[in-house]
Motif scaffolding. Structure first.
Motif, mmCIF file in Angstrom:
data_model
loop_
_atom_site.group_PDB
_atom_site.id
_atom_site.type_symbol
_atom_site.label_atom_id
_atom_site.label_comp_id
_atom_site.label_asym_id
_atom_site.label_seq_id
_atom_site.Cartn_x
_atom_site.Cartn_y
_atom_site.Cartn_z
ATOM 1 N N UNK A 270 48.310 -28.056 37.701
ATOM 2 C CA UNK A 270 47.881 -29.458 37.743
ATOM 3 C C UNK A 270 47.309 -29.877 36.387
ATOM 4 N N UNK A 271 46.442 -29.063 35.807
ATOM 5 C CA UNK A 271 45.785 -29.420 34.554
ATOM 6 C C UNK A 271 46.742 -29.385 33.369
ATOM 7 N N UNK A 272 47.538 -28.316 33.265
ATOM 8 C CA UNK A 272 48.271 -28.100 32.019
ATOM 9 C C UNK A 272 49.740 -27.750 32.211
ATOM 10 N N UNK A 273 50.257 -27.884 33.419
ATOM 11 C CA UNK A 273 51.634 -27.469 33.658
ATOM 12 C C UNK A 273 52.673 -28.547 33.461
ATOM 13 N N UNK A 274 52.261 -29.790 33.294
ATOM 14 C CA UNK A 274 53.216 -30.878 33.112
ATOM 15 C C UNK A 274 53.554 -31.102 31.644
ATOM 16 N N UNK A 275 54.407 -32.082 31.392
ATOM 17 C CA UNK A 275 54.782 -32.393 30.010
ATOM 18 C C UNK A 275 53.617 -33.015 29.250
ATOM 19 N N UNK A 281 39.241 -35.750 32.445
ATOM 20 C CA UNK A 281 38.227 -34.813 31.935
ATOM 21 C C UNK A 281 38.890 -33.780 31.029
ATOM 22 N N UNK A 282 40.054 -33.294 31.445
ATOM 23 C CA UNK A 282 40.799 -32.362 30.588
ATOM 24 C C UNK A 282 41.179 -33.038 29.275
ATOM 25 N N UNK A 283 41.634 -34.283 29.338
ATOM 26 C CA UNK A 283 41.999 -35.009 28.123
ATOM 27 C C UNK A 283 40.825 -35.083 27.155
ATOM 28 N N UNK A 284 39.641 -35.388 27.698
ATOM 29 C CA UNK A 284 38.448 -35.509 26.858
ATOM 30 C C UNK A 284 38.186 -34.211 26.099
ATOM 31 N N UNK A 285 38.153 -33.094 26.796
ATOM 32 C CA UNK A 285 37.813 -31.832 26.144
ATOM 33 C C UNK A 285 38.934 -31.333 25.241
ATOM 34 N N UNK A 286 40.174 -31.521 25.646
ATOM 35 C CA UNK A 286 41.288 -31.068 24.809
ATOM 36 C C UNK A 286 41.389 -31.922 23.545
ATOM 37 N N UNK A 287 41.132 -33.209 23.669
ATOM 38 C CA UNK A 287 41.132 -34.085 22.489
ATOM 39 C C UNK A 287 40.034 -33.687 21.505
#
Length: 349
Positions: A270-275, A281-287
């Motif tokens: 769900x967090x990181x398996x898509x394109x 929240x994931x976007x915030x920390x990964x950015x």
């Protein structure tokens, strides 16, 4: 949200906190005049005008200043709402805990005597420990305060709650807050080797329900057998799992259970398996340059945790290479993940 419009509520809360603090016999404080006004959010402001401090430094020993700052922090804490004033003080300066805030010189509370205090534009709450935390109840549980042992030389700093003023979010102060806290913590605790979050996975439950309804959950054959158990359909198994979590959150699958392992695998996909990464929240920390280090089952066995994600949470680690990872994510919108998470994402479905 217009925070100036919320001033009456904040003033009322500040007055109560001031009164409580002024009654504490062991603390030397200045007189506890009630704050009477708040400055509006400064319009002409850049990130360079914003500075990071430990919350303890901002509050100091003045009762009315404590009241104003604590009321503001309490009002803005949305990830894990604060139950009591003592609870907030414990999160700020309790054993193995600290808090950092962002401030701007023009954002203040004023009292009737002309005194003022800087108000936080954002806050990050941190737990200091010797492991990669996977249980938010352990961090938040007030009843365990007196039983918890001191960790004088922590190896892990866990950022478990981050909140910012809505109008300041456009300035990216969350990133500045994390960097400032990380730099100060590294100087104060040379033993620290890992800076990680323990973050909610808001949206996972809705994703799980939607994928189960249209029979598109990314499951291996073995995972499907564990999930469905007695031959139920995937949709029925997911409905049963959600209903059980709602009725009794403490029964949500644990990290070391077979069903917990299935949820962890689904959480990674769900967090990181898509394109592209869809979770905000994931976007915030990964950015900001983190990597997806781990997904944990049974990490939030509260009703809120059941509603958000069936108890799943994520560790986003701010490991060396933050700048490179942040630039790469902003360019490609794909997540960098640990070997553990990568193996779950790329399992043969």
């Amino acid at each position: 949200m217009n925070w100036s419009a919320r001033a009456p509520a904040l003033l009322s809360c500040a007055a109560r906190l001031c009164a409580q603090t002024s009654r504490a016999p062991s603390r030397r404080v200045c007189s506890a005049a009630k704050p009477v006004s708040y400055s509006p959010f400064p319009r002409a402001v850049s990130r360079d005008d914003i500075h990071v401090h430990r919350a303890e430094e901002l509050i100091g020993n003045c009762a009315w200043k404590q009241g104003a700052v604590l009321a503001s922090l309490k009002e803005r804490e949305r990830v894990y709402p604060v139950g009591s004033d003592d609870d907030l003080r414990w999160r700020i300066s309790g054993r193995n805990r600290t808090c950092y805030v962002c401030v701007h010189s023009d954002y203040r509370a004023f009292d009737g005597d002309g005194r003022s205090v800087l108000l936080p534009l954002g806050a990050v709450y941190i737990y200091l420990t010797n492991e990669l935390s996977g249980n938010v109840q352990k961090i938040l549980k007030a009843s365990a305060r007196d039983k918890e042992e001191d960790v004088p030389s922590p190896s892990h700093a866990i950022f478990y709650s981050i909140s910012t003023h809505e109008e300041a979010a456009r300035l990216g102060i969350g990133n500045k807050l994390i960097k400032g806290a990380k730099a100060d913590l590294a100087a104060r605790y040379p033993s620290l080797a890992c800076f990680s979050t323990l973050s909610p996975m808001t949206g996972f439950r809705a994703w799980l329900e939607d994928r189960a309804k249209d029979d598109s959950l990314p499951l291996t054959d073995a995972e499907e057998r564990i999930l469905c158990g007695n031959g139920a359909s995937v949709a029925d198994a997911v409905r049963r799992l959600i209903a059980g979590g709602e009725e009794k959150p403490s029964s949500l699958p644990a990290a070391d259970s077979p069903l917990g392992a299935v949820l962890v695998a689904l959480g990674a996909r769900y967090i990181a398996g898509g394109s592209q990464v869809e979770n905000p929240i994931a976007q915030f920390h990964l950015r900001n340059g983190a990597l997806v280090a781990r997904i944990v089952a049974g990490a939030d066995r509260s009703r809120r945790g059941a509603r958000r994600s069936l108890g799943l949470m994520a560790n986003y680690e701010y490991a060396p290479g933050v700048s490179r990872r942040g630039q790469r994510f902003r360019r490609t919108h794909t997540a960098e993940v640990s070997a553990e998470v990568s193996a779950l994402i790329h399992a043969k479905l």
